[in-house]
Design an enzyme around this catalytic site. Structure first.
Site: not given
Length: 146
Positions: A78-80
């Site tokens: 999850q890059f967010t």
């Protein structure tokens, strides 16, 4: 490197209508990499995750690890987690580039697999994540070496 760790009764990841990762009791972990992260952070947090005592013992105290309960971990990239939210529209310039993040996620998955049972989501895919939170217990683990 950031991990959002949730104690779950069950969790799964679906990609294009197909379940790609699924666990019963254990940990669902959102995994994010920052622009300066390396295998050093991954090594440290893999060990920390395996030893994190957030499951109840016979006295109702959080004193057992996922390994102790013979549970599994569902790792979801999850890059967010590296969203910069100074403005209303998040930017992700502090996240590790996708090609390097993919390599580091695979490395982190391998390191975790040496310690505990692991299932994963799919890097770069649109994922539907389902979980039944147990507690709820949610813990943020972070590590940045300089």
């Amino acid at each position: 490197m950031k991990l959002v760790v949730q104690r779950v009764t069950s969790a799964s990841v679906e990609v294009e209508g197909e379940i790609v990762g699924e666990i019963d009791e254990g940990l669902m972990v959102l995994v994010g990499f920052g622009e300066n992260d390396t295998t050093r952070e991954a090594d440290y947090l893999a060990g920390k995750l395996a030893k994190l005592r957030i499951f109840e013992d016979e006295n109702g105290r959080m004193n057992r690890s996922v390994k102790d309960i013979e549970g599994k971990v569902l790792l979801v990239p999850q890059f967010t987690l590296y969203a910069h939210t100074k403005k209303n529209r998040p930017s992700f310039h502090k996240a590790l580039a996708p090609d390097k993040a993919t390599e580091l996620f695979d490395y982190f998955t391998e390191k975790c697999s040496e310690l505990i049972g692991v299932e994963t989501g799919e890097f770069g895919a649109f994922m539907k994540v389902s979980l039944l939170n147990n507690g709820p217990v949610t813990i943020l683990l972070e590590k940045e070496f300089e």
